[in-house]
Motif scaffolding. Structure first.
Motif, PDB file in Angstrom:
ATOM      1  N   GLU A 110      13.917   2.093  -7.700  1.00 26.08           N
ATOM      2  CA  GLU A 110      15.232   1.554  -8.048  1.00 26.08           C
ATOM      3  C   GLU A 110      16.129   1.472  -6.824  1.00 26.08           C
ATOM      4  N   ASP A 111      16.015   2.467  -5.953  1.00 33.26           N
ATOM      5  CA  ASP A 111      16.757   2.479  -4.693  1.00 33.26           C
ATOM      6  C   ASP A 111      15.765   2.352  -3.544  1.00 33.26           C
ATOM      7  N   SER A 112      16.235   1.875  -2.421  1.00 30.92           N
ATOM      8  CA  SER A 112      15.348   1.712  -1.274  1.00 30.92           C
ATOM      9  C   SER A 112      14.752   3.050  -0.853  1.00 30.92           C
ATOM     10  N   PRO A 113      13.450   3.089  -0.599  1.00 32.06           N
ATOM     11  CA  PRO A 113      12.819   4.329  -0.125  1.00 32.06           C
ATOM     12  C   PRO A 113      13.069   4.596   1.352  1.00 32.06           C
ATOM     13  N   LYS A 114      13.814   3.720   2.001  1.00 35.19           N
ATOM     14  CA  LYS A 114      14.091   3.905   3.424  1.00 35.19           C
ATOM     15  C   LYS A 114      14.908   5.169   3.654  1.00 35.19           C
ATOM     16  N   ARG A 115      14.471   5.966   4.615  1.00 29.48           N
ATOM     17  CA  ARG A 115      15.192   7.161   5.020  1.00 29.48           C
ATOM     18  C   ARG A 115      15.647   7.018   6.468  1.00 29.48           C
ATOM     19  N   PHE A 116      16.292   8.042   7.010  1.00 30.68           N
ATOM     20  CA  PHE A 116      16.923   7.939   8.327  1.00 30.68           C
ATOM     21  C   PHE A 116      15.920   7.647   9.435  1.00 30.68           C
ATOM     22  N   THR A 117      14.728   8.183   9.326  1.00 28.25           N
ATOM     23  CA  THR A 117      13.698   7.937  10.331  1.00 28.25           C
ATOM     24  C   THR A 117      12.436   7.406   9.665  1.00 28.25           C
ATOM     25  N   ARG A 120      10.524  10.250   7.970  1.00 31.13           N
ATOM     26  CA  ARG A 120      11.044  10.650   6.657  1.00 31.13           C
ATOM     27  C   ARG A 120      10.754   9.592   5.592  1.00 31.13           C
ATOM     28  N   THR A 121      10.797   8.327   5.998  1.00 30.62           N
ATOM     29  CA  THR A 121      10.443   7.257   5.055  1.00 30.62           C
ATOM     30  C   THR A 121       9.000   7.401   4.607  1.00 30.62           C
ATOM     31  N   MET A 122       8.106   7.621   5.560  1.00 32.81           N
ATOM     32  CA  MET A 122       6.692   7.802   5.240  1.00 32.81           C
ATOM     33  C   MET A 122       6.494   9.009   4.321  1.00 32.81           C
ATOM     34  N   ALA A 123       7.190  10.104   4.624  1.00 39.85           N
ATOM     35  CA  ALA A 123       7.035  11.330   3.832  1.00 39.85           C
ATOM     36  C   ALA A 123       7.541  11.124   2.411  1.00 39.85           C
ATOM     37  N   TYR A 124       8.691  10.465   2.272  1.00 38.59           N
ATOM     38  CA  TYR A 124       9.249  10.245   0.934  1.00 38.59           C
ATOM     39  C   TYR A 124       8.343   9.344   0.099  1.00 38.59           C
ATOM     40  N   MET A 125       7.843   8.271   0.702  1.00 38.44           N
ATOM     41  CA  MET A 125       6.976   7.362  -0.037  1.00 38.44           C
ATOM     42  C   MET A 125       5.648   8.027  -0.371  1.00 38.44           C
ATOM     43  N   ALA A 126       5.167   8.902   0.502  1.00 42.89           N
ATOM     44  CA  ALA A 126       3.944   9.656   0.208  1.00 42.89           C
ATOM     45  C   ALA A 126       4.163  10.569  -1.001  1.00 42.89           C
ATOM     46  N   GLU A 127       5.322  11.187  -1.079  1.00 45.32           N
ATOM     47  CA  GLU A 127       5.649  12.053  -2.211  1.00 45.32           C
ATOM     48  C   GLU A 127       5.699  11.252  -3.513  1.00 45.32           C
ATOM     49  N   GLU A 128       6.302  10.065  -3.449  1.00 45.46           N
ATOM     50  CA  GLU A 128       6.378   9.224  -4.645  1.00 45.46           C
ATOM     51  C   GLU A 128       4.988   8.751  -5.074  1.00 45.46           C
ATOM     52  N   ASN A 129       4.144   8.405  -4.118  1.00 48.34           N
ATOM     53  CA  ASN A 129       2.771   8.016  -4.450  1.00 48.34           C
ATOM     54  C   ASN A 129       2.024   9.171  -5.109  1.00 48.34           C
ATOM     55  N   ARG A 144       7.190  -2.336  -6.254  1.00 45.99           N
ATOM     56  CA  ARG A 144       8.341  -3.237  -6.361  1.00 45.99           C
ATOM     57  C   ARG A 144       9.607  -2.481  -5.983  1.00 45.99           C
ATOM     58  N   LEU A 145      10.411  -3.099  -5.133  1.00 48.84           N
ATOM     59  CA  LEU A 145      11.723  -2.560  -4.789  1.00 48.84           C
ATOM     60  C   LEU A 145      12.755  -3.313  -5.605  1.00 48.84           C
ATOM     61  N   ALA A 146      13.524  -2.591  -6.421  1.00 50.37           N
ATOM     62  CA  ALA A 146      14.481  -3.236  -7.303  1.00 50.37           C
ATOM     63  C   ALA A 146      15.505  -4.049  -6.525  1.00 50.37           C
ATOM     64  N   GLU A 147      15.821  -3.603  -5.304  1.00 52.01           N
ATOM     65  CA  GLU A 147      16.797  -4.334  -4.505  1.00 52.01           C
ATOM     66  C   GLU A 147      16.186  -5.568  -3.858  1.00 52.01           C
ATOM     67  N   GLY A 148      14.858  -5.663  -3.895  1.00 56.42           N
ATOM     68  CA  GLY A 148      14.186  -6.899  -3.522  1.00 56.42           C
ATOM     69  C   GLY A 148      13.829  -7.107  -2.071  1.00 56.42           C
ATOM     70  N   SER A 151      12.692  -3.084   4.379  1.00 53.92           N
ATOM     71  CA  SER A 151      13.120  -2.844   5.751  1.00 53.92           C
ATOM     72  C   SER A 151      11.876  -2.738   6.635  1.00 53.92           C
ATOM     73  N   LYS A 152      12.077  -2.658   7.941  1.00 54.45           N
ATOM     74  CA  LYS A 152      10.942  -2.509   8.848  1.00 54.45           C
ATOM     75  C   LYS A 152      10.185  -1.214   8.568  1.00 54.45           C
ATOM     76  N   THR A 153      10.935  -0.135   8.349  1.00 52.95           N
ATOM     77  CA  THR A 153      10.282   1.157   8.133  1.00 52.95           C
ATOM     78  C   THR A 153       9.514   1.180   6.818  1.00 52.95           C
ATOM     79  N   VAL A 154      10.072   0.578   5.779  1.00 52.04           N
ATOM     80  CA  VAL A 154       9.387   0.521   4.485  1.00 52.04           C
ATOM     81  C   VAL A 154       8.145  -0.359   4.587  1.00 52.04           C
ATOM     82  N   SER A 155       8.265  -1.495   5.255  1.00 51.33           N
ATOM     83  CA  SER A 155       7.110  -2.384   5.428  1.00 51.33           C
ATOM     84  C   SER A 155       5.979  -1.678   6.168  1.00 51.33           C
ATOM     85  N   ALA A 156       6.347  -0.927   7.210  1.00 48.34           N
ATOM     86  CA  ALA A 156       5.336  -0.198   7.976  1.00 48.34           C
ATOM     87  C   ALA A 156       4.651   0.849   7.116  1.00 48.34           C
ATOM     88  N   ALA A 157       5.425   1.537   6.267  1.00 49.32           N
ATOM     89  CA  ALA A 157       4.853   2.553   5.383  1.00 49.32           C
ATOM     90  C   ALA A 157       3.926   1.915   4.350  1.00 49.32           C
TER      91      ALA A 157
END
Length: 221
Positions: A110-117, A120-129, A144-148, A151-157
């Motif tokens: 629902e909210d972007s999984p992007k974090r400050f670094t 952290r983005t990789m770690a958060y998305m790993a936790e959600e997976n 699916r990202l609700a906001e559509g 980001s670069k960090t999310v794409s890389a993850a």
């Protein structure tokens, strides 16, 4: 008086150091993003396809009756929708999960999984997976990202985890079109009827509704 001035000076120095540290971290964050490849856009449709697919997003605000009607229509028409759910939905609606046995399940943010670094983005998305897997027993291939937007960090993850970000190009109120990922919108008491109507229109237009994987792989219905 002198002690008060010294304490004030120390406090101001601490604040200045914290600001400098924050600035350094922010510059480091910006530089790390510059090294990443451009953000990949979510897949909205598939070119040169004669079929379409149906998707739905669940966050927990939907009613059980509406969900049962939707899945009944899918079962009766042979539609295999891709249903994106949040991990919160899985946690709170485990008893409804069997209703989705005839669907392709994906992970919804629902909210972007992007974090400050990036780390952290990789770690958060790993936790959600991992949370998704603990409830469903399998890894979420589709996201699916609700906001559509990614980001670069999310794409890389997503690339690192072998996941595909999906959006949509149509709704149930649009005429069926080949290659479209059709979003059902907010699930309520009318969604099942709208889906049944869309199914009839798709048959008339010779635009079969196929599972998401079938559409992405370019297979014929």
């Amino acid at each position: 008086m002198m002690r008060h001035r010294i304490r004030k000076l120390k406090r101001n120095l601490c604040i200045l150091l914290l600001l400098l540290l924050a600035l350094c971290l922010w510059i480091r964050h910006l530089r790390s993003e510059e090294d990443l490849p451009p953000a990949a856009s979510p897949v909205l449709s598939v070119e040169d396809a004669s079929a379409c697919t149906v998707s739905l997003s669940l966050t927990g605000r939907e009613g059980e009756t509406a969900l049962r009607l939707f899945t009944s229509v899918c079962e009766g028409t042979g539609i295999t929708p891709c249903v994106f759910v949040t991990t919160e939905w899985l946690e709170e609606n485990g008893d409804l999960l069997p209703l989705l046995s005839g669907t392709t399940l994906g992970l919804l943010y629902e909210d972007s999984p992007k974090r400050f670094t990036q780390k952290r983005t990789m770690a958060y998305m790993a936790e959600e997976n991992q949370r998704f897997m603990s409830y469903t027993g399998f890894f979420p291939r589709y996201v699916r990202l609700a906001e559509g937007q990614n980001s670069k960090t999310v794409s890389a993850a997503l690339q690192a985890y072998g996941q595909l970000s999906l959006g949509s190009s149509q709704t149930l109120s649009d005429p069926p079109a080949g290659g479209a990922i059709v979003e059902c919108g907010f699930l309520d008491g009318t969604t099942g009827y709208l889906l049944a109507k869309f199914y009839g229109e798709a048959l008339a237009a010779e635009c079969p509704i196929v599972p998401l994987e079938t559409l992405l792989n370019g297979e014929e219905a």
